[in-house]
Each structure stands twice: as C-alpha cells, then as structure tokens.
Scaffold this motif. Structure first.
Motif, PDB file in Angstrom:
ATOM      1  N   SER A 104       0.844  -1.196   0.000  1.00 33.02           N
ATOM      2  CA  SER A 104       0.000   0.000   0.000  1.00 33.02           C
ATOM      3  C   SER A 104       0.879   1.245   0.000  1.00 33.02           C
ATOM      4  O   SER A 104       2.080   1.169   0.255  1.00 33.02           O
ATOM      5  CB  SER A 104      -0.930   0.004   1.212  1.00 33.02           C
ATOM      6  N   ASP A 105       0.254   2.374  -0.267  1.00 38.69           N
ATOM      7  CA  ASP A 105       0.982   3.641  -0.344  1.00 38.69           C
ATOM      8  C   ASP A 105       1.381   4.189   1.016  1.00 38.69           C
ATOM      9  O   ASP A 105       2.290   5.003   1.109  1.00 38.69           O
ATOM     10  CB  ASP A 105       0.138   4.689  -1.075  1.00 38.69           C
ATOM     11  N   SER A 106       0.677   3.773   2.073  1.00 44.19           N
ATOM     12  CA  SER A 106       0.946   4.337   3.394  1.00 44.19           C
ATOM     13  C   SER A 106       0.574   3.340   4.486  1.00 44.19           C
ATOM     14  O   SER A 106      -0.121   2.350   4.231  1.00 44.19           O
ATOM     15  CB  SER A 106       0.133   5.619   3.597  1.00 44.19           C
ATOM     16  N   ASP A 107       1.014   3.637   5.706  1.00 45.44           N
ATOM     17  CA  ASP A 107       0.647   2.809   6.850  1.00 45.44           C
ATOM     18  C   ASP A 107      -0.860   2.832   7.062  1.00 45.44           C
ATOM     19  O   ASP A 107      -1.466   1.813   7.396  1.00 45.44           O
ATOM     20  CB  ASP A 107       1.347   3.305   8.117  1.00 45.44           C
ATOM     21  N   ARG A 108      -1.463   3.999   6.884  1.00 48.16           N
ATOM     22  CA  ARG A 108      -2.911   4.131   7.080  1.00 48.16           C
ATOM     23  C   ARG A 108      -3.681   3.265   6.077  1.00 48.16           C
ATOM     24  O   ARG A 108      -4.636   2.586   6.453  1.00 48.16           O
ATOM     25  CB  ARG A 108      -3.330   5.594   6.934  1.00 48.16           C
ATOM     26  N   ALA A 109      -3.256   3.271   4.815  1.00 49.87           N
ATOM     27  CA  ALA A 109      -3.923   2.444   3.806  1.00 49.87           C
ATOM     28  C   ALA A 109      -3.774   0.960   4.135  1.00 49.87           C
ATOM     29  O   ALA A 109      -4.711   0.178   3.966  1.00 49.87           O
ATOM     30  CB  ALA A 109      -3.370   2.752   2.421  1.00 49.87           C
ATOM     31  N   ALA A 110      -2.595   0.566   4.630  1.00 46.17           N
ATOM     32  CA  ALA A 110      -2.385  -0.830   5.027  1.00 46.17           C
ATOM     33  C   ALA A 110      -3.314  -1.199   6.179  1.00 46.17           C
ATOM     34  O   ALA A 110      -3.923  -2.275   6.177  1.00 46.17           O
ATOM     35  CB  ALA A 110      -0.931  -1.053   5.426  1.00 46.17           C
ATOM     36  N   ALA A 111      -3.455  -0.309   7.152  1.00 47.08           N
ATOM     37  CA  ALA A 111      -4.340  -0.569   8.291  1.00 47.08           C
ATOM     38  C   ALA A 111      -5.785  -0.734   7.829  1.00 47.08           C
ATOM     39  O   ALA A 111      -6.498  -1.611   8.326  1.00 47.08           O
ATOM     40  CB  ALA A 111      -4.235   0.555   9.312  1.00 47.08           C
ATOM     41  N   HIS A 112      -6.217   0.079   6.871  1.00 44.31           N
ATOM     42  CA  HIS A 112      -7.581  -0.054   6.350  1.00 44.31           C
ATOM     43  C   HIS A 112      -7.776  -1.410   5.663  1.00 44.31           C
ATOM     44  O   HIS A 112      -8.836  -2.031   5.794  1.00 44.31           O
ATOM     45  CB  HIS A 112      -7.905   1.081   5.381  1.00 44.31           C
ATOM     46  N   THR A 113      -6.751  -1.864   4.948  1.00 44.76           N
ATOM     47  CA  THR A 113      -6.849  -3.169   4.288  1.00 44.76           C
ATOM     48  C   THR A 113      -6.927  -4.286   5.320  1.00 44.76           C
ATOM     49  O   THR A 113      -7.740  -5.208   5.195  1.00 44.76           O
ATOM     50  CB  THR A 113      -5.652  -3.389   3.338  1.00 44.76           C
ATOM     51  N   TYR A 114      -6.088  -4.213   6.374  1.00 45.55           N
ATOM     52  CA  TYR A 114      -6.161  -5.217   7.442  1.00 45.55           C
ATOM     53  C   TYR A 114      -7.547  -5.256   8.060  1.00 45.55           C
ATOM     54  O   TYR A 114      -8.116  -6.324   8.282  1.00 45.55           O
ATOM     55  CB  TYR A 114      -5.139  -4.922   8.552  1.00 45.55           C
TER      56      TYR A 114
END
Length: 86
Positions: free
Chosen positions: A45-55
């Motif tokens: 993902s582009d950012s930590d926040r985007a990764a957290a949303h995917t999780y």
C-alpha cells in the motif's frame, strides 16, 4: 510504501470464497493456503494508514477467524524526503 505479510486464519468451509475476495482487494496477493483455513498474504500500500484499512477490511470478511501480522516494512518515498541542510 508499506509492505507487509500476514497469516489469515479462516473457517475452512469459507476458504475458497475468502481467497477470491481477498485477491480482488487492491494490493493484496495470496501466496499460500492450507486445507485447514490458513492463508498467507502480502499487502502493498501507499501508506501505513492504507495498510491498516486493508487489514481491517480483511478482518471484517465473513469467515475470517483471526489475522496475524508476520512482517511489516515501510519504505520512504525519495520524492517526499527533506533535502539535507548545507
């Protein structure tokens, strides 16, 4: 850029549907799966926040019992780095 991997523990009966749904999510790639419901994935993902949303989206899928983060790395974007002081 954020790159991470996880093991998803899923209800074995919903396993095929979950694999299809996760594979259709942006940045998610399935690398291995077992008959008892374990699925190994990576998320880019582009950012930590985007990764957290995917999780969070994966954890909310019907049939997901739990998810364990195995590896996470954040790479900086050279275009966004500060210039060194002279």
């Amino acid at each position: 850029m954020n790159i991470s991997s996880a093991i998803v523990y899923a209800d074995a009966q919903r396993h095929p549907d979950l694999r299809t749904r996760m594979a259709s999510m942006p940045g998610v790639e399935i690398h291995a799966a077992t008959g008892d419901g374990r699925i190994v994935i990576t998320i880019e993902s582009d950012s930590d926040r985007a990764a957290a949303h995917t999780y969070e989206a994966i954890e909310r899928l019907p049939g997901v019992l739990s998810m364990a983060l195995v590896f996470q790395q954040t790479e900086s974007n050279p275009d966004q780095e500060l210039s060194p002081c002279e």
